[in-house]
Design a protein around this motif. Sequence first.
Motif, PDB file in Angstrom:
ATOM      1  N   TYR A  78      39.317  31.696  44.093  1.00 16.05           N
ATOM      2  CA  TYR A  78      39.377  30.283  43.087  1.00 16.05           C
ATOM      3  C   TYR A  78      40.505  29.812  43.529  1.00 16.05           C
ATOM      4  N   ALA A  79      40.878  28.483  43.026  1.00 15.94           N
ATOM      5  CA  ALA A  79      42.152  27.753  43.255  1.00 15.94           C
ATOM      6  C   ALA A  79      43.103  28.357  42.343  1.00 15.94           C
ATOM      7  N   THR A  80      44.387  28.478  42.866  1.00 17.10           N
ATOM      8  CA  THR A  80      45.438  28.800  42.243  1.00 17.10           C
ATOM      9  C   THR A  80      46.389  27.644  41.477  1.00 17.10           C
ATOM     10  N   TYR A  81      46.238  26.361  42.156  1.00 15.32           N
ATOM     11  CA  TYR A  81      47.028  25.387  41.599  1.00 15.32           C
ATOM     12  C   TYR A  81      46.226  24.263  41.180  1.00 15.32           C
ATOM     13  N   PRO A  82      46.429  23.366  40.196  1.00 16.66           N
ATOM     14  CA  PRO A  82      47.797  23.379  39.760  1.00 16.66           C
ATOM     15  C   PRO A  82      47.651  24.518  38.523  1.00 16.66           C
ATOM     16  N   LYS A  83      49.010  25.137  38.134  1.00 13.25           N
ATOM     17  CA  LYS A  83      48.974  26.125  37.407  1.00 13.25           C
ATOM     18  C   LYS A  83      48.999  25.444  35.803  1.00 13.25           C
ATOM     19  N   LEU A  84      48.453  26.120  34.767  1.00 12.25           N
ATOM     20  CA  LEU A  84      48.674  25.722  33.388  1.00 12.25           C
ATOM     21  C   LEU A  84      49.794  26.516  32.785  1.00 12.25           C
ATOM     22  N   VAL A  85      50.710  25.775  32.520  1.00 14.46           N
ATOM     23  CA  VAL A  85      52.212  26.180  32.378  1.00 14.46           C
ATOM     24  C   VAL A  85      51.925  26.410  30.594  1.00 14.46           C
ATOM     25  N   VAL A  86      52.112  27.379  29.905  1.00 16.74           N
ATOM     26  CA  VAL A  86      52.058  27.501  28.310  1.00 16.74           C
ATOM     27  C   VAL A  86      53.425  28.075  28.169  1.00 16.74           C
ATOM     28  N   PRO A  87      54.459  27.036  27.481  1.00 17.52           N
ATOM     29  CA  PRO A  87      55.688  27.562  26.760  1.00 17.52           C
ATOM     30  C   PRO A  87      55.410  27.409  25.341  1.00 17.52           C
ATOM     31  N   GLU A  88      55.845  28.823  24.683  1.00 18.75           N
ATOM     32  CA  GLU A  88      55.715  28.750  23.351  1.00 18.75           C
ATOM     33  C   GLU A  88      56.727  29.652  22.459  1.00 18.75           C
ATOM     34  N   PHE A  89      56.985  29.167  21.426  1.00 19.44           N
ATOM     35  CA  PHE A  89      57.767  30.181  20.833  1.00 19.44           C
ATOM     36  C   PHE A  89      56.853  31.104  19.895  1.00 19.44           C
ATOM     37  N   ALA A  90      57.312  32.452  19.643  1.00 16.60           N
ATOM     38  CA  ALA A  90      56.492  33.363  18.863  1.00 16.60           C
ATOM     39  C   ALA A  90      57.220  33.960  17.751  1.00 16.60           C
ATOM     40  N   THR A  91      56.541  34.397  16.692  1.00 17.69           N
ATOM     41  CA  THR A  91      56.972  35.108  15.462  1.00 17.69           C
ATOM     42  C   THR A  91      56.574  36.610  15.724  1.00 17.69           C
ATOM     43  N   ILE A  92      57.719  37.376  15.578  1.00 17.78           N
ATOM     44  CA  ILE A  92      57.258  38.788  15.485  1.00 17.78           C
ATOM     45  C   ILE A  92      56.955  39.452  14.086  1.00 17.78           C
ATOM     46  N   THR A  93      55.604  39.788  14.208  1.00 13.23           N
ATOM     47  CA  THR A  93      55.097  40.483  12.688  1.00 13.23           C
ATOM     48  C   THR A  93      55.203  41.776  12.657  1.00 13.23           C
ATOM     49  N   TYR A  94      55.341  42.605  13.745  1.00 10.21           N
ATOM     50  CA  TYR A  94      55.759  43.924  13.758  1.00 10.21           C
ATOM     51  C   TYR A  94      56.454  44.490  14.741  1.00 10.21           C
ATOM     52  N   MET A  95      57.320  45.613  14.504  1.00  5.66           N
ATOM     53  CA  MET A  95      58.073  46.002  15.444  1.00  5.66           C
ATOM     54  C   MET A  95      58.113  47.563  15.082  1.00  5.66           C
ATOM     55  N   GLY A  96      57.722  48.415  16.099  1.00  4.29           N
ATOM     56  CA  GLY A  96      57.623  49.887  15.785  1.00  4.29           C
ATOM     57  C   GLY A  96      58.303  50.526  16.815  1.00  4.29           C
ATOM     58  N   ASN A  97      58.893  51.764  16.693  1.00  6.31           N
ATOM     59  CA  ASN A  97      59.504  52.508  17.392  1.00  6.31           C
ATOM     60  C   ASN A  97      58.766  53.608  18.153  1.00  6.31           C
ATOM     61  N   ALA A  98      58.132  53.358  19.180  1.00  3.19           N
ATOM     62  CA  ALA A  98      56.842  54.171  19.907  1.00  3.19           C
ATOM     63  C   ALA A  98      57.389  55.194  20.447  1.00  3.19           C
ATOM     64  N   GLY A  99      59.008  55.003  21.179  1.00  2.00           N
ATOM     65  CA  GLY A  99      59.341  55.978  22.105  1.00  2.00           C
ATOM     66  C   GLY A  99      58.767  55.455  23.440  1.00  2.00           C
ATOM     67  N   GLN A 100      59.706  55.893  24.433  1.00  2.00           N
ATOM     68  CA  GLN A 100      59.240  55.492  25.740  1.00  2.00           C
ATOM     69  C   GLN A 100      58.180  56.268  26.237  1.00  2.00           C
ATOM     70  N   ASP A 101      57.359  55.531  27.166  1.00  2.00           N
ATOM     71  CA  ASP A 101      56.384  56.414  27.798  1.00  2.00           C
ATOM     72  C   ASP A 101      55.371  57.095  26.936  1.00  2.00           C
ATOM     73  N   ASN A 102      54.762  56.445  25.996  1.00  2.00           N
ATOM     74  CA  ASN A 102      53.995  56.837  24.892  1.00  2.00           C
ATOM     75  C   ASN A 102      52.736  56.160  25.273  1.00  2.00           C
ATOM     76  N   ASN A 103      51.935  56.830  26.033  1.00  2.00           N
ATOM     77  CA  ASN A 103      50.465  56.124  26.503  1.00  2.00           C
ATOM     78  C   ASN A 103      49.365  56.048  25.513  1.00  2.00           C
ATOM     79  N   GLU A 104      49.603  56.398  24.145  1.00  2.00           N
ATOM     80  CA  GLU A 104      48.995  55.990  22.959  1.00  2.00           C
ATOM     81  C   GLU A 104      49.031  54.776  22.374  1.00  2.00           C
ATOM     82  N   VAL A 105      50.115  54.078  22.766  1.00  2.00           N
ATOM     83  CA  VAL A 105      50.460  52.704  22.079  1.00  2.00           C
ATOM     84  C   VAL A 105      49.543  51.657  22.481  1.00  2.00           C
ATOM     85  N   ILE A 106      49.090  51.615  23.699  1.00  2.00           N
ATOM     86  CA  ILE A 106      47.973  50.572  24.268  1.00  2.00           C
ATOM     87  C   ILE A 106      47.062  51.414  24.936  1.00  2.00           C
ATOM     88  N   SER A 107      46.064  51.943  24.212  1.00  2.00           N
ATOM     89  CA  SER A 107      44.928  52.774  24.907  1.00  2.00           C
ATOM     90  C   SER A 107      43.511  52.740  24.686  1.00  2.00           C
TER      91      SER A 107
END
Length: 184
Positions: A129-158
């Motif tokens: 399929y066609a690559t161009y023109p690209k759809l450019v989506v520039p947005e600000f976001a608000t963080i609603t959660y920050m957790g200290n999962a530690g590095q290389d934790n394969n259970e975070v997104i599993s």
Amino acid sequence: MTQHNQMDKQFKTLDDFLGTHFIYTYDNGWEYEWYAKNDHTVDYRIHGGMVAGRWVTDQTANIVMLTAGIYKVAWTEPTGTDVALDFLPNDHKVNGTIFFPKWVQDHPEITVTYQNEHLDVMHAAREKYATYPKLVVPEFATITYMGNAGQDNNEVISEAPYATLPDDIRAGQYFDADYRRLNH
């Protein structure tokens, strides 16, 4: 505030950022879940927007600290989508720009899967399929959660995203005290 939600954490170094699990909502309403797995890898799930339901693990990324507490992360996906994110966790803000190839805009459903198991499909669609023109989506976001999962934790997104997953995480009903998934 749950035992894992560390919205008051102060970020100063790159090590403060690495291993952090975020949920944030863009001003356009798209909700994302994102994890700084280590100094060169990110995992994420998409809960809202045109590719809601998509999830990815072990995406190679460039991760740098611009100055104390401000981080830039950028990568190119197998779909051909380019992503650049600026994290300001001390201010609970993200600025992201996503550069969707034309084919993703026209056929977002192809990408709504666990990408890692369908790399051949992503590569084929990128070539077909066609690559161009690209759809450019520039947005600000608000963080609603920050957790200290530690590095290389394969259970975070599993697992695939589901409707109440971000709320389950924010409510402390998804991870145990060691940041391992409950209810496997």
